[in-house]
Every structure is written in structure tokens, then in C-alpha cells.
Design an enzyme around this catalytic site. Structure first.
Site, mmCIF file in Angstrom:
data_model
loop_
_atom_site.group_PDB
_atom_site.id
_atom_site.type_symbol
_atom_site.label_atom_id
_atom_site.label_comp_id
_atom_site.label_asym_id
_atom_site.label_seq_id
_atom_site.Cartn_x
_atom_site.Cartn_y
_atom_site.Cartn_z
ATOM 1 N N CYS A 25 -59.565 163.082 -2.447
ATOM 2 C CA CYS A 25 -59.864 164.001 -1.343
ATOM 3 C C CYS A 25 -58.752 165.021 -1.113
ATOM 4 O O CYS A 25 -58.947 166.026 -0.428
ATOM 5 C CB CYS A 25 -60.154 163.218 -0.069
ATOM 6 S SG CYS A 25 -61.591 162.161 -0.239
ATOM 7 N N HIS A 38 -59.723 168.400 5.603
ATOM 8 C CA HIS A 38 -60.659 167.645 4.779
ATOM 9 C C HIS A 38 -61.698 167.032 5.716
ATOM 10 O O HIS A 38 -61.361 166.458 6.750
ATOM 11 C CB HIS A 38 -59.904 166.561 4.000
ATOM 12 C CG HIS A 38 -60.805 165.575 3.351
ATOM 13 N ND1 HIS A 38 -61.883 165.970 2.599
ATOM 14 C CD2 HIS A 38 -60.827 164.210 3.363
ATOM 15 C CE1 HIS A 38 -62.518 164.892 2.162
ATOM 16 N NE2 HIS A 38 -61.903 163.823 2.620
ATOM 17 N N ASN A 50 -68.728 163.792 3.541
ATOM 18 C CA ASN A 50 -67.432 163.932 2.855
ATOM 19 C C ASN A 50 -67.695 164.299 1.391
ATOM 20 O O ASN A 50 -68.270 163.502 0.656
ATOM 21 C CB ASN A 50 -66.681 162.596 2.970
ATOM 22 C CG ASN A 50 -65.349 162.587 2.238
ATOM 23 O OD1 ASN A 50 -65.037 163.500 1.470
ATOM 24 N ND2 ASN A 50 -64.566 161.545 2.465
HETATM 25 N N1 COA Z 1 -74.595 151.195 9.886
HETATM 26 C C1 COA Z 1 -74.536 150.253 10.848
HETATM 27 N N2 COA Z 1 -73.505 149.402 10.967
HETATM 28 C C2 COA Z 1 -72.494 149.494 10.087
HETATM 29 C C3 COA Z 1 -72.488 150.461 9.061
HETATM 30 C C4 COA Z 1 -73.588 151.336 8.982
HETATM 31 N N3 COA Z 1 -73.687 152.292 8.046
HETATM 32 N N4 COA Z 1 -71.344 150.341 8.339
HETATM 33 C C5 COA Z 1 -70.654 149.342 8.887
HETATM 34 N N5 COA Z 1 -71.347 148.822 9.938
HETATM 35 C C6 COA Z 1 -70.968 147.712 10.826
HETATM 36 C C7 COA Z 1 -69.941 146.815 10.196
HETATM 37 O O1 COA Z 1 -70.581 145.831 9.414
HETATM 38 C C8 COA Z 1 -69.255 146.236 11.404
HETATM 39 O O2 COA Z 1 -70.063 145.221 11.933
HETATM 40 P P1 COA Z 1 -69.411 143.889 12.560
HETATM 41 O O3 COA Z 1 -68.613 144.370 13.747
HETATM 42 O O4 COA Z 1 -70.606 143.085 12.921
HETATM 43 O O5 COA Z 1 -68.567 143.306 11.486
HETATM 44 C C9 COA Z 1 -69.273 147.367 12.431
HETATM 45 O O6 COA Z 1 -70.315 148.273 11.973
HETATM 46 C C10 COA Z 1 -67.963 148.122 12.505
HETATM 47 O O7 COA Z 1 -67.514 148.404 11.182
HETATM 48 P P2 COA Z 1 -66.196 149.226 10.885
HETATM 49 O O8 COA Z 1 -66.030 149.353 9.414
HETATM 50 O O9 COA Z 1 -65.085 148.642 11.682
HETATM 51 O O10 COA Z 1 -66.593 150.628 11.520
HETATM 52 P P3 COA Z 1 -65.699 151.892 11.776
HETATM 53 O O11 COA Z 1 -65.802 152.305 13.168
HETATM 54 O O12 COA Z 1 -64.330 151.765 11.160
HETATM 55 O O13 COA Z 1 -66.490 153.010 10.945
HETATM 56 C C11 COA Z 1 -66.291 154.164 8.831
HETATM 57 C C12 COA Z 1 -66.622 152.858 9.545
HETATM 58 C C13 COA Z 1 -66.400 153.946 7.343
HETATM 59 C C14 COA Z 1 -67.294 155.223 9.298
HETATM 60 C C15 COA Z 1 -64.851 154.614 9.226
HETATM 61 O O14 COA Z 1 -63.962 153.517 9.100
HETATM 62 C C16 COA Z 1 -64.351 155.739 8.387
HETATM 63 O O15 COA Z 1 -64.836 156.852 8.492
HETATM 64 N N6 COA Z 1 -63.305 155.493 7.547
HETATM 65 C C17 COA Z 1 -62.733 156.454 6.675
HETATM 66 C C18 COA Z 1 -63.724 156.962 5.687
HETATM 67 C C19 COA Z 1 -63.215 157.038 4.288
HETATM 68 O O16 COA Z 1 -62.679 156.114 3.761
HETATM 69 N N7 COA Z 1 -63.398 158.218 3.670
HETATM 70 C C20 COA Z 1 -63.044 158.440 2.320
HETATM 71 C C21 COA Z 1 -61.613 158.793 2.129
HETATM 72 S S1 COA Z 1 -61.074 160.324 2.738
#
Ligand code: COA
Length: 328
Positions: free
Chosen positions: A115, A255, A285
């Protein structure tokens, strides 16, 4: 300091027609529009159709950037493409773009920094210009992440999309114009936070496929924290090194990682959201393509004008992170 400036002479971008909405994804995995919008800000993303690939997207963006710059492909001295989802393992996507533009001896190569890939590519192009070696360099960020996305993994498949953006960099006699600052960083210790494994360590075969390791794996929550922290540090570094006050910055082009990450970092920095260009709702993204697509859209929407100071920040797999400051 170089006697030359590297200015942005033209921009272009291209995204595939086909839309993948949150409702489409909710038919594929256990998710829903409300969760995705709340957690990421993404409403839809673009994905390639048959016949489209990273090089076709990159070439379409490149043609628009060349047209905006008012130059022909033959005027280019170099083509560099940032990508992690290239046309093939080899040759480079940049070689395919050069051929599609009708060139047969212009140097062309790819850069892999995930990224942060576009800012690594930009700084590479800028360095060739500032060294005095080249006059016109085409820098591209292009991705077809839909090919590396596991559409059975709800934690990652909601995030990514396809697209390409390109900038024509041109030599200027004024070193205070164009890209005036950039810093690039990497820490390979964090590679497992975000990766896509096929390669020499994990050759394509049954063991790899059994774990669905042909696709990207992310630890979203860890990446989230890393991104917020780096976002702030990169903006602060850009302001300090260029002796700028927040009010001197016309626009931040980050980004497009997650709306909440952008909101949180802008808030912590005390900057209003109107200073950030965000289009993640439309494209998700797109990794190395996200900054040049956003930059081109902002230019075409009249949000980037002569005299403006633009700060770009990126962070991603590697881990890598980078910034750049442009005086238009
Ligand atoms: N739909 C519904 N629920 C989902 C889900 C989806 N698409 N994806 C995950 N969940 C659930 C999880 O299973 C978890 O459930 P639990 O509490 O019962 O275990 C809950 O939602 C929270 O998950 P979590 O991963 O903690 O959510 P988050 O708030 O961190 O959001 C991302 C997840 C991926 C959106 C966020 O962490 C993010 O944007 N991270 C960076 C993205 C990235 O890596 N980009 C690429 C590099 S630049």
C-alpha cells in the site's frame, strides 16, 4: 540539493466498470452493508471483468495522464509501476504498459511496496529526474486485488478493490516546485500482519492451497493500530521537514485504508476532515493505486490547483510506510 524540480505535469486514473457492492458481498459471506459502512466507510468497490488485468488498467490510466500532460508515449524516458498484483510474476507490469503504449526501448520496471507502493514509485521517478538523468517519467500505481482476495474470508474480502492511477513527472528548472520532500520506511519484522504467500518460501502446490494461502491474509486489528500511528507520524514529519504549518497544507491525500483510520488520525492531528481527500466509499482499498486515483480525482474536481501544497501518506504490508509533499 538538486538543481531540478520534479513537477506533476499530468494525472490520470481508471477503474473497471464492474461494481461489487456490500449487498453483493453479503450474499457471499456472513456480513452486511451496515457493518461494512460503519467499520470501514466502504460502500462498493470495482473489480475486473474478463479481458481486464493490472496492465490494462495501468495503460488506461497512463494514457489519460499522458493526455493531461500533453506529451506522447515516445517522450517518456522511464516507466515505473507500483504493484503487488502485477500482470504476471514476471515480466513486470511496466513492460506490458510500455508495449501497449507502442514503446520498444524505454526502460520499465515495477516496485513492490504494497500500500506504500505508489509513494515508493513516486520517489523513484523523482530521483531519476532530480539526478538530471531523465526529463519525463511515468509513475503508475495499479492493482487487481480481486485476484488475490479470498471471497470466503469476511475479515478481508470486504476491504479490497481494483484500479489504477498514473502521474507524469517532468523536470523543472525550479527545485522548489513539484515533489519537494519524501520519506520512505520499512520494517520487515512485521511481515505476517499482512501478506500473500505464494513464492520461493511457499511454492504453489497442495500445501499452500489447502490453507487458502494463495490469497491475502491480514490481521486487521493490528494493521489498524499501525496505520493510525504511522498516519500521524508521517504528517507531523512532513510538516516539520518542510517547515509548514497545518494551515499551509491545501489537501492531504492519504492511502484509502479505512474511513475510521483517516477520521481518527485527522482528529488527533487537529485537522478538519475537509483537508483530507477520501473516496474509499467508491473503491475500497486499492493498495498502490489508491493515492494516484485519489490524486487524479482531486485534480479533476478542481481540489488541487497551482500553488497548492499537497501531503500524501501511505502505510501497508512489509511493513512499509511513506510520505510525500508536493508544491503544485
Ligand atoms: N462482517 C461482519 N462482522 C465481521 C466482519 C464482516 N465483514 N469482519 C469481521 N467481523 C466480526 C469479527 O468476527 C469480530 O467478531 P467477534 O467480536 O464476535 O469476534 C467483530 O466483527 C470485530 O472484528 P474486528 O476485526 O475486531 O473488527 P475491526 O473493528 O478491527 O474492523 C477491519 C475490521 C478489517 C475493518 C479493520 O480492522 C481494518 O480496517 N483494519 C485495517 C485494514 C487493512 O489491513 N488494510 C490493508 C492494509 S493497508
Amino acid at each position: 540539493m538538486s538543481q531540478y524540480g520534479a513537477i506533476i505535469a499530468g494525472t490520470g486514473s481508471f477503474v473497471p466498470e464492474k461494481r461489487l457492492t456490500n449487498d453483493d458481498l453479503s450474499k457471499m459471506v456472513d456480513t452486511n452493508d451496515e457493518w461494512i459502512v460503519q467499520r470501514t466507510g466502504i460502500r462498493e468497490r470495482r473489480v475486473v471483468s474478463e479481458g481486464e488485468s493490472t496492465a490494462t488498467l495501468a495503460t488506461a490510466a497512463a494514457r489519460k495522464a499522458l493526455e493531461a500532460a500533453g506529451i506522447e508515449p515516445k517522450d517518456l524516458d522511464l516507466i515505473v509501476c507500483g504493484t503487488i498484483s502485477g500482470e504476471m510474476v514476471f515480466p513486470s507490469t511496466a513492460c506490458f504498459v510500455a508495449a501497449a503504449l507502442g514503446l520498444n526501448s524505454t526502460p520499465a520496471f515495477d516496485i513492490s511496496a504494497a500500500c506504500s507502493g505508489f509513494l515508493y514509485t513516486l520517489q523513484t521517478g523523482v530521483s531519476f529526474i532530480k539526478s538530471g538523468l531523465y526529463r519525463n517519467v511515468l509513475v503508475i500505481g495499479a492493482e487487481t486485488l480481486s485476484r488475490l482476495t479470498d471471497y470466503t474470508d469476511r475479515g478481508s474480502c470486504i476491504l479490497f478493490g481494483d484500479g489504477a492511477g498514473a502521474l507524469v513527472l517532468q523536470r523543472s528548472p525550479d527545485p522548489k516546485l513539484g515533489v519537494i520532500y519524501s520519506s520512505l520506511h520499512a520494517d520487515g519484522h512485521g511481515w505476517e500482519m499482512l501478506c500473500c504467500k505464494p513464492g520461493s518460501r511457499h511454492p504453489i502446490g497442495e500445501a499452500l492451497l489447502a490453507e487458502r494461502n494463495q490469497y491475502m491474509k491480514i490481521r486487521g486489528r493490528e494493521v489498524y493500530k499501525f496505520a493510525v500511528q504511522r498516519f500521524e507520524e508521517l504528517i507531523e514529519d512532513a510538516l516539520r521537514k518542510c517547515e509548514l504549518k497545518p494551515e499551509d497544507v491545501s489537501l492531504i491525500v492519504p492511502h484509502q485504508v479505512n474511513q475510521r483510520i483517516i477520521d481518527s488520525a485527522m482528529h488527533k492531528l487537529g485537522l478538519g476532515m475537509e483537508k483530507a481527500y477520501v473516496n474509499i466509499d467508491k473503491y475500497g482499498n486499492t493498495s498502490a493505486a489508491s493515492i494516484p486515483i485519489a490524486f487524479d480525482e482531486a485534480v479533476r474536481a478542481g481540489k488541487i490547483n497551482p500553488g497548492d501544497v499537497i501531503v500524501m501518506v501511505a502505510f501497508g504490508a512489509g511493513l512499509t510506510w511513506a510520505n510525500a509533499v508536493v508544491r503544485m
